[in-house]
Design an enzyme around this catalytic site. Structure first.
Site, short mmCIF file in Angstrom:
data_model
loop_
_atom_site.label_atom_id
_atom_site.label_comp_id
_atom_site.label_asym_id
_atom_site.label_seq_id
_atom_site.Cartn_x
_atom_site.Cartn_y
_atom_site.Cartn_z
N ASP A 1 8.05 3.81 3.76
CA ASP A 1 7.96 2.59 4.56
C ASP A 1 9.13 1.69 4.15
O ASP A 1 10.25 1.90 4.60
CB ASP A 1 6.57 1.98 4.27
CG ASP A 1 6.22 0.79 5.14
OD1 ASP A 1 6.30 0.91 6.36
OD2 ASP A 1 5.85 -0.25 4.59
N PHE B 1 1.36 0.85 11.72
CA PHE B 1 0.51 1.40 10.67
C PHE B 1 -0.20 2.66 11.14
O PHE B 1 -0.81 2.70 12.21
CB PHE B 1 -0.52 0.36 10.22
CG PHE B 1 -1.16 0.74 8.93
CD1 PHE B 1 -0.51 0.53 7.72
CD2 PHE B 1 -2.39 1.38 8.92
CE1 PHE B 1 -1.08 0.92 6.52
CE2 PHE B 1 -2.97 1.79 7.72
CZ PHE B 1 -2.32 1.55 6.53
N VAL B 2 -0.13 3.71 10.34
CA VAL B 2 -0.75 4.99 10.70
C VAL B 2 -1.77 5.44 9.66
O VAL B 2 -1.66 5.11 8.48
CB VAL B 2 0.32 6.09 10.90
CG1 VAL B 2 1.14 5.83 12.16
CG2 VAL B 2 1.24 6.24 9.70
N GLY C 1 -1.65 9.93 -1.03
CA GLY C 1 -1.29 10.20 0.36
C GLY C 1 -0.74 11.57 0.67
O GLY C 1 -0.90 12.07 1.77
N ASP D 1 -4.13 6.56 4.41
CA ASP D 1 -5.37 5.79 4.48
C ASP D 1 -5.20 4.38 5.00
O ASP D 1 -4.10 3.81 4.98
CB ASP D 1 -5.97 5.68 3.07
CG ASP D 1 -5.18 4.70 2.20
OD1 ASP D 1 -3.97 4.93 2.01
OD2 ASP D 1 -5.76 3.70 1.75
N LYS E 1 9.57 5.39 8.35
CA LYS E 1 9.68 4.25 9.28
C LYS E 1 11.06 3.64 9.08
O LYS E 1 11.22 2.76 8.24
CB LYS E 1 8.60 3.20 8.96
CG LYS E 1 7.17 3.63 9.18
CD LYS E 1 6.24 2.48 8.83
CE LYS E 1 4.79 2.88 8.91
NZ LYS E 1 3.89 1.82 8.37
N GLU F 1 6.44 13.06 -0.38
CA GLU F 1 5.75 11.82 0.02
C GLU F 1 5.09 11.99 1.38
O GLU F 1 5.57 12.76 2.21
CB GLU F 1 6.78 10.68 0.15
CG GLU F 1 6.99 9.88 -1.12
CD GLU F 1 5.91 8.82 -1.32
OE1 GLU F 1 4.82 8.95 -0.75
OE2 GLU F 1 6.19 7.87 -2.07
P1 IMP Z 1 6.81 1.67 0.53
O1 IMP Z 1 6.96 1.41 -0.93
O2 IMP Z 1 6.81 0.38 1.33
O3 IMP Z 1 7.80 2.66 1.08
O4 IMP Z 1 5.35 2.21 0.76
C1 IMP Z 1 5.06 3.52 0.53
C2 IMP Z 1 3.59 3.77 0.42
O5 IMP Z 1 2.82 2.84 1.18
C3 IMP Z 1 3.29 5.12 1.01
O6 IMP Z 1 3.38 6.14 0.06
C4 IMP Z 1 1.87 4.93 1.54
O7 IMP Z 1 0.94 5.21 0.54
C5 IMP Z 1 1.80 3.47 1.91
N1 IMP Z 1 2.04 3.28 3.36
C6 IMP Z 1 3.16 2.81 3.97
N2 IMP Z 1 3.03 2.76 5.29
C7 IMP Z 1 1.79 3.23 5.56
C8 IMP Z 1 1.06 3.45 6.79
O8 IMP Z 1 1.52 3.22 7.93
N3 IMP Z 1 -0.20 3.96 6.64
C9 IMP Z 1 -0.76 4.24 5.44
N4 IMP Z 1 -0.11 4.06 4.27
C10 IMP Z 1 1.16 3.55 4.34
MG MG Z 2 2.02 7.36 -0.76
#
Ligand code: IMP
Ligand code: MG
Length: 182
Positions: free
Chosen positions: A107, A157-158, A49, A164, A135, A103
C-alpha cells in the site's frame, strides 16, 4: 461466490475471482522458477496477510527452495497508521542467500521498506519482493526490490484471500473491494 458481502459496517463487492488469482499466480511462479533456478532461494512470507498467497504460490514453484514466515503489525482499520512495529521471526542466516519476500499487498510501502532495511543488514546475495497486489497510487516512494507484482489495483480497500478488514474476511476465496459510500 457472492457478488457482495457485508463485514461489520462495510459492504464489499467482488473484485478478483479466485480463478483469476490462481492464473496470475501460475504466471508469477513460472517467472520465479526461471529467475531462481538452482539458486535455492528462501521465500519469506509476511504474516498474516500472505498465508494463502504463499501456499498457492509455493505449490506452483518447482525450484528447490526454503520457506519461512515473519510477522509485522502496523495496520488498524482501513488506513495505515504509518508506524511499523517489531519484526518477529526473521531468520538470522540470510547472508549470501537469495531472499524473496512475499507480501499480500503493498500500500504505502512503509511496512515493506522497514522489512527490506532489516534484511539488507544481513547482506543477502539478492533481495526481491513478490506481492500479489500493489496500489501504485498509495506508494510513497518507488521500491526497486518490488520485482514481482500480481495485480496493480486502485487505491481502494480490499479483503479476502488472506487480506482482512479488522481481522475478518481472510478466509474468503475471492478478493472483494469496499463499496464507495454514496
Ligand atoms: P503499507 O505499509 O501501507 O504498505 O501497508 C501494508 C500492509 O497493510 C499490508 O501488508 C496489509 O496487511 C495492510 N493493507 C494495506 N492495504 C490493505 C487493504 O486494502 N486491505 C487489507 N489490508 C491492507
Ligand atoms: Mg501484510
Amino acid at each position: 461466490m457472492k457478488n457482495t458481502i457485508q463485514i461489520q459496517d462495510t459492504e464489499f463487492e467482488l473484485f478478483l475471482e479466485n480463478d483469476q488469482i490462481c492464473k496470475k499466480i501460475r504466471l508469477m511462479a513460472i517467472q520465479l522458477d526461471l529467475d531462481y533456478e538452482s539458486r535455492c532461494p528462501v521465500f519469506i512470507g509476511v504474516l498474516n496477510g500472505s498465508f494463502i498467497f504463499m501456499a498457492d504460490l509455493l505449490k506452483e514453484i518447482n525450484t528447490v527452495c526454503e520457506v519461512g514466515f515473519i510477522r509485522v503489525s502496523s495496520y488498524a482499520g482501513t488506513s495505515s497508521t504509518g508506524s511499523v512495529k517489531e519484526i518477529f521471526g526473521l531468520p538470522d542466516d540470510l547472508r549470501n542467500r537469495d531472499v524473496i519476500l512475499v507480501e499480500d499487498i503493498v500500500d504505502s510501502g512503509t511496512t515493506l521498506e522497514h522489512i527490506l532495511q532489516e534484511v539488507r543488514k544481513q547482506n543477502p546475495a539478492s533481495l526481491a519482493v513478490c506481492s500479489l497486489l500493489l496500489k501504485p497510487a498509495a506508494l510513497k516512494s518507488k521500491i526497486d526490490a518490488l520485482e514481482y507484482v500480481g495485480f496493480e489495483i486502485p487505491n481502494e480497500f480490499v479483503v479476502g484471500y488472506g487480506l482482512d478488514y479488522n481481522g475478518l474476511g481472510r478466509n474468503l476465496k475471492d478478493i472483494y473491494k469496499a463499496k464507495t459510500v454514496r
